[in-house]
Design a protein around this motif. Structure first.
Motif, PDB file in Angstrom:
ATOM      1  N   LYS A   1      -1.516 -11.980   9.813  1.00  0.00           N
ATOM      2  CA  LYS A   1      -0.197 -11.423   9.519  1.00  0.00           C
ATOM      3  C   LYS A   1       0.263 -11.732   8.092  1.00  0.00           C
ATOM      4  CE  LYS A   1       1.384 -11.330  14.314  1.00  0.00           C
ATOM      5  NZ  LYS A   1       2.368 -11.831  15.303  1.00  0.00           N
ATOM      6  N   ASN A   2      -0.422 -12.657   7.428  1.00  0.00           N
ATOM      7  CA  ASN A   2      -0.100 -12.977   6.032  1.00  0.00           C
ATOM      8  C   ASN A   2      -0.906 -12.138   5.045  1.00  0.00           C
ATOM      9  OD1 ASN A   2       1.738 -14.970   6.756  1.00  0.00           O
ATOM     10  ND2 ASN A   2       0.159 -16.565   6.836  1.00  0.00           N
ATOM     11  N   SER A   3      -1.736 -11.254   5.546  1.00  0.00           N
ATOM     12  CA  SER A   3      -2.577 -10.418   4.688  1.00  0.00           C
ATOM     13  C   SER A   3      -1.822  -9.171   4.241  1.00  0.00           C
ATOM     14  CB  SER A   3      -3.833  -9.998   5.458  1.00  0.00           C
ATOM     15  OG  SER A   3      -4.558  -9.014   4.754  1.00  0.00           O
ATOM     16  N   VAL A   4      -2.109  -8.730   3.031  1.00  0.00           N
ATOM     17  CA  VAL A   4      -1.510  -7.477   2.550  1.00  0.00           C
ATOM     18  C   VAL A   4      -1.954  -6.306   3.418  1.00  0.00           C
ATOM     19  CG1 VAL A   4      -1.323  -8.260   0.158  1.00  0.00           C
ATOM     20  CG2 VAL A   4      -3.390  -7.063   0.891  1.00  0.00           C
ATOM     21  N   PHE A   5      -3.096  -6.455   4.078  1.00  0.00           N
ATOM     22  CA  PHE A   5      -3.594  -5.379   4.930  1.00  0.00           C
ATOM     23  C   PHE A   5      -2.771  -5.227   6.213  1.00  0.00           C
ATOM     24  CE2 PHE A   5      -7.195  -6.280   2.217  1.00  0.00           C
ATOM     25  CZ  PHE A   5      -7.751  -5.025   2.004  1.00  0.00           C
ATOM     26  N   PHE A   6      -2.004  -6.255   6.548  1.00  0.00           N
ATOM     27  CA  PHE A   6      -1.201  -6.172   7.779  1.00  0.00           C
ATOM     28  C   PHE A   6       0.185  -5.583   7.538  1.00  0.00           C
ATOM     29  CE2 PHE A   6       1.366  -7.847  11.327  1.00  0.00           C
ATOM     30  CZ  PHE A   6       0.585  -7.409  12.393  1.00  0.00           C
ATOM     31  N   ARG A   7       0.630  -5.556   6.309  1.00  0.00           N
ATOM     32  CA  ARG A   7       2.004  -5.149   6.013  1.00  0.00           C
ATOM     33  C   ARG A   7       2.390  -3.793   6.600  1.00  0.00           C
ATOM     34  NH1 ARG A   7       2.218  -7.116  -0.331  1.00  0.00           N
ATOM     35  NH2 ARG A   7       2.166  -9.366   0.116  1.00  0.00           N
ATOM     36  N   PRO A   8       1.592  -2.749   6.421  1.00  0.00           N
ATOM     37  CA  PRO A   8       2.005  -1.459   6.988  1.00  0.00           C
ATOM     38  C   PRO A   8       2.092  -1.476   8.510  1.00  0.00           C
ATOM     39  CG  PRO A   8      -0.224  -1.323   6.136  1.00  0.00           C
ATOM     40  CD  PRO A   8       0.324  -2.629   5.674  1.00  0.00           C
ATOM     41  N   PHE A   9       1.329  -2.355   9.157  1.00  0.00           N
ATOM     42  CA  PHE A   9       1.369  -2.434  10.616  1.00  0.00           C
ATOM     43  C   PHE A   9       2.589  -3.241  11.071  1.00  0.00           C
ATOM     44  CE2 PHE A   9      -3.001  -1.783   9.300  1.00  0.00           C
ATOM     45  CZ  PHE A   9      -3.360  -0.687  10.067  1.00  0.00           C
ATOM     46  N   ALA A  10       2.931  -4.264  10.300  1.00  0.00           N
ATOM     47  CA  ALA A  10       4.145  -5.023  10.618  1.00  0.00           C
ATOM     48  C   ALA A  10       5.377  -4.147  10.508  1.00  0.00           C
ATOM     49  CB  ALA A  10       4.264  -6.222   9.676  1.00  0.00           C
ATOM     50  N   ALA A  11       5.345  -3.198   9.564  1.00  0.00           N
ATOM     51  CA  ALA A  11       6.508  -2.321   9.351  1.00  0.00           C
ATOM     52  C   ALA A  11       6.735  -1.352  10.513  1.00  0.00           C
ATOM     53  CB  ALA A  11       6.328  -1.548   8.049  1.00  0.00           C
ATOM     54  N   LEU A  12       5.725  -1.171  11.351  1.00  0.00           N
ATOM     55  CA  LEU A  12       5.855  -0.224  12.452  1.00  0.00           C
ATOM     56  C   LEU A  12       6.923  -0.634  13.458  1.00  0.00           C
ATOM     57  CD1 LEU A  12       2.097   0.581  13.205  1.00  0.00           C
ATOM     58  CD2 LEU A  12       3.789   2.114  12.192  1.00  0.00           C
ATOM     59  N   ALA A  13       7.138  -1.940  13.591  1.00  0.00           N
ATOM     60  CA  ALA A  13       8.075  -2.434  14.598  1.00  0.00           C
ATOM     61  C   ALA A  13       9.488  -1.905  14.393  1.00  0.00           C
ATOM     62  CB  ALA A  13       8.077  -3.962  14.586  1.00  0.00           C
ATOM     63  N   SER A  14       9.837  -1.625  13.153  1.00  0.00           N
ATOM     64  CA  SER A  14      11.193  -1.152  12.852  1.00  0.00           C
ATOM     65  C   SER A  14      11.252   0.359  12.642  1.00  0.00           C
ATOM     66  CB  SER A  14      11.730  -1.863  11.605  1.00  0.00           C
ATOM     67  OG  SER A  14      10.885  -1.625  10.490  1.00  0.00           O
ATOM     68  N   ASP A  15      10.141   1.051  12.936  1.00  0.00           N
ATOM     69  CA  ASP A  15      10.095   2.507  12.752  1.00  0.00           C
ATOM     70  C   ASP A  15      10.179   3.191  14.114  1.00  0.00           C
ATOM     71  OD1 ASP A  15       9.473   5.180  12.178  1.00  0.00           O
ATOM     72  OD2 ASP A  15       8.186   4.611  10.499  1.00  0.00           O
ATOM     73  N   ASN A  16      11.280   3.861  14.364  1.00  0.00           N
ATOM     74  CA  ASN A  16      11.528   4.476  15.666  1.00  0.00           C
ATOM     75  C   ASN A  16      10.690   5.726  15.928  1.00  0.00           C
ATOM     76  OD1 ASN A  16      13.469   2.534  16.314  1.00  0.00           O
ATOM     77  ND2 ASN A  16      15.089   3.690  15.257  1.00  0.00           N
ATOM     78  N   HIS A  17       9.942   6.177  14.919  1.00  0.00           N
ATOM     79  CA  HIS A  17       9.127   7.376  15.100  1.00  0.00           C
ATOM     80  C   HIS A  17       7.849   7.098  15.881  1.00  0.00           C
ATOM     81  CE1 HIS A  17      11.613   8.503  11.549  1.00  0.00           C
ATOM     82  NE2 HIS A  17      11.618   9.669  12.153  1.00  0.00           N
ATOM     83  N   PHE A  18       7.521   5.820  16.072  1.00  0.00           N
ATOM     84  CA  PHE A  18       6.276   5.463  16.741  1.00  0.00           C
ATOM     85  C   PHE A  18       6.558   4.907  18.140  1.00  0.00           C
ATOM     86  CE2 PHE A  18       5.288   5.442  12.269  1.00  0.00           C
ATOM     87  CZ  PHE A  18       3.991   5.923  12.205  1.00  0.00           C
ATOM     88  N   ARG A  19       5.745   5.285  19.100  1.00  0.00           N
ATOM     89  CA  ARG A  19       5.885   4.774  20.457  1.00  0.00           C
ATOM     90  C   ARG A  19       5.495   3.297  20.501  1.00  0.00           C
ATOM     91  NH1 ARG A  19       2.414   8.837  24.039  1.00  0.00           N
ATOM     92  NH2 ARG A  19       0.884   8.190  22.454  1.00  0.00           N
ATOM     93  N   LYS A  20       6.165   2.554  21.353  1.00  0.00           N
ATOM     94  CA  LYS A  20       5.935   1.108  21.426  1.00  0.00           C
ATOM     95  C   LYS A  20       4.490   0.783  21.774  1.00  0.00           C
ATOM     96  CE  LYS A  20      10.663  -0.329  22.490  1.00  0.00           C
ATOM     97  NZ  LYS A  20      11.552  -1.018  23.476  1.00  0.00           N
ATOM     98  N   LYS A  21       3.883   1.577  22.666  1.00  0.00           N
ATOM     99  CA  LYS A  21       2.509   1.276  23.041  1.00  0.00           C
ATOM    100  C   LYS A  21       1.544   1.507  21.877  1.00  0.00           C
ATOM    101  CE  LYS A  21       1.182   5.731  25.111  1.00  0.00           C
ATOM    102  NZ  LYS A  21       0.610   6.360  26.336  1.00  0.00           N
ATOM    103  N   ASP A  22       1.864   2.497  21.002  1.00  0.00           N
ATOM    104  CA  ASP A  22       1.036   2.726  19.814  1.00  0.00           C
ATOM    105  C   ASP A  22       1.201   1.589  18.818  1.00  0.00           C
ATOM    106  OD1 ASP A  22      -0.116   5.143  20.622  1.00  0.00           O
ATOM    107  OD2 ASP A  22       1.621   6.296  19.943  1.00  0.00           O
TER     108      ASP A  22
END
Length: 586
Positions: free
Chosen positions: A196-217
């Protein structure tokens, strides 16, 4: 993909062999076929210009990949050299010259073994791979899955680059050891314990606050990202770090000069021709640099008199490098000052340019994993239809080395009217062939950037005598490059000699002086493009204004320069001559 490449190669050879075909139509057929080859072979490049058909692939650099590309471009060069373009209209002839230059570069890079050195003092393949999460479209679940696929492929590509660098060690074709100190930090930044400290994880961490994506995705993508980073990405960077520390750094060459490499004299001359677009020797360029240094020094001395400083030139430089009034206290302050200067210049743009780009830009800090060894600032473009804007990067690392009096010149060069303005306009010129829209010719682009610093005088951007001295420091910096680059690579200069020369003629911080000298050592001839390009643009402006007199329109002149996109200096001279001739006849 192999079948596509075979078809394209067959098309290249069959089109090239059509004796009865019109030369111009033949040329267009060749570059259309090659464009498809280019997109296939370099998927990250495709992504960078908004072609998203290959966002799940990375460029491979196995020996067979390099040979395949070299063979393709060598065959293409033969076909191009059978075309007679001398009597074509200027724009078509410019297309031909620019395109042949691109093809020749591919052949020369392979033949000179330039691919065996895939990094320099402030950039490298591993840093580009680490930029993937920030430079790909991430609007859909599929976009994130494509990024994961690229991340899974990353260890394979990393191993391929390690193999190239091992071959470079075997053949004595490496970076000088002295410029590699501290560069391991750009690898170490990606060897993290927690994914989670990797720059490669940042776009995935941002998904949690994006309502356009389903929780299971979101849950699935986060889980997969953590696994890929932990078990593939981090081990790949760790493996490269071990190779860099244990093999590459100890085995790197102790010499500095490009001419000391195998085939080095030819290699350096090729680099000069590529970056300057001129047929000049190292000695000729060195002499131009010395003359420019002397001229600019006289202007600097006048400013020292103006501010009433009582001391020597070198004492004045020390004063500028150490007085706290010339440094920001916080990264935020530095960024705010840069943003203010940029907006101040935005206000002036309509008075200097008829045509402005649609794409916006922003001011952001250099990423933390790059900053310690990175240059003071840089512009990072984006596709015109991207969801992100262009970015003017400002280095906020080590604030005691980031002088405020040089910030206006830096901002004009990297943002507007420099790289953002020029690059965005070039990309928005849909009538140009793709190979021109997305080309970057250093002598033109960096020459324009330095000329943009000069435009700040006319736009009233430099508010104090110290900021005017800062502009002269940046101009002197580029003049010194002509002396230092040729001195190191063709005249036997030591690193210490180069550092002393740059430090003794500019007010750059000593940190900047050291990082810049390492850049010139590790990137032969690129630094020559700035001053030679700027001198050409200034000369052409003088010729146009002298000839046209009261009919000279600076806004029109700038449009003439920029509407070409990025061109060799010889083409720019023809374009301006045609403009002068047409304007005179009106």
């Amino acid at each position: 993909m192999r079948s596509v490449i075979i078809i394209l190669t067959s098309l290249l050879l069959s089109v090239g062999g059509t004796v009865a075909a019109d030369d111009l139509e033949l040329f267009k057929s060749l570059y259309d076929a090659e464009w498809q080859f280019r997109i296939q072979e370099y998927p990250e490049f495709a992504t960078s210009i908004g072609i998203n058909d290959h966002n799940d692939r990375l460029t491979h650099v196995r020996p067979e990949d390099l040979t395949r590309r070299a063979d393709y471009y060598r065959a293409l060069l033969i076909r191009l050299d059978g075309i007679h373009s001398r009597d074509w209209p200027l724009q078509e002839r410019a297309n031909f010259i620019i395109y042949r230059r691109q093809v020749l570069r591919e052949v020369n890079d392979y033949d000179s073994a330039a691919h065996l050195i895939p990094l320099n003092s402030d950039w490298g393949f591993h840093m580009q791979l680490a930029r993937l999460p920030a430079e790909v479209p991430l609007q859909t679940v599929k976009d994130h899955e494509n990024l994961l696929t690229r991340m899974r492929e990353l260890p394979v590509v990393m191993d391929e680059y390690i193999a190239l660098m091992r071959e470079g060690l075997r053949r004595g074709f490496t970076q000088p050891r002295v410029v590699l100190s501290g560069r391991e930090d750009t690898i170490l930044a990606h060897v993290v314990g927690d994914p989670k400290n990797s720059v490669f994880f940042r776009p995935f961490a941002a998904l949690a606050s994006d309502n356009h994506f389903r929780k299971k995705d979101v849950k699935r993508l986060n889980r997969e990202a953590e696994e890929v980073i932990r078990y593939q990405v981090v081990p790949a960077f760790a493996k490269f770090l071990a190779f860099f520390r244990n093999e590459y750094l100890p085995g790197a060459r102790e010499t500095l000069a490009a001419e000391s490499l195998p085939g080095g004299k030819t290699f350096y001359q090729q680099q000069i021709a590529h970056y300057t677009t001129l047929q000049m020797s190292a000695g000729e360029i060195h002499e131009i640099g010395l003359a420019e240094v002397a001229r600019i020094r006289m202007e600097m001395e006048e400013i020292i008199k103006e501010v009433g400083f009582k001391g020597s030139f070198y004492e004045f430089l020390h004063f500028l490098r150490t007085d706290e009034q010339f440094f920001a206290k916080t990264p935020r302050e530095l960024l705010m000052r840069a943003a203010y200067i940029a907006k101040k210049m935005d206000l002036k743009l309509p008075s200097l340019f008829k045509t402005l780009p649609r794409q916006p830009y922003g001011v952001v800090p250099v990423p933390d994993d790059l900053a310690p060894t990175f240059t003071t600032g840089r512009y990072v473009g984006a596709p015109s239809d991207s969801s992100r804007a262009g970015e003017y990067w400002v280095n906020t690392y080590d604030l005691s080395s980031r002088t405020l009096y040089t910030l206006p010149a830096l901002t004009l060069h990297e943002a507007v009217p420099g790289h953002h303005l020029q690059g965005a306009l070039a990309a928005e010129q849909g009538e140009q062939p793709n190979f021109r829209r997305y080309d970057y010719i250093s002598a033109f682009g960096e020459g324009w950037g330095l000329y943009s610093e000069f435009l700040g005088i006319e736009a009233g951007i430099y508010a104090t005598a110290y900021e005017h001295f800062g502009r002269l420091t940046y101009e002197m910096w580029r003049a010194c490059r002509l002396v230092v680059d040729t001195g190191v690579h063709a005249m036997g200069w030591s690193r210490e000699q180069a550092i002393d020369y740059l430090a003794g003629h500019t007010a750059l911080s000593l940190h900047e002086v050291n990082t810049e000298i390492d850049r010139y050592i590790s990137w032969p001839a690129q630094a020559l493009s700035y001053k030679l390009g700027e001198l050409t643009i200034k000369r052409l402006r003088h010729e146009a204004s002298s000839t046209l007199g009261e009919d000279f329109d600076l806004r029109e002149f700038h449009d003439v320069i920029l509407r070409q996109g990025s061109v060799p200096l010889s083409i720019l001279e023809e374009v301006v001559a045609e403009y002068i001739s047409y304007a005179t006849a009106q």
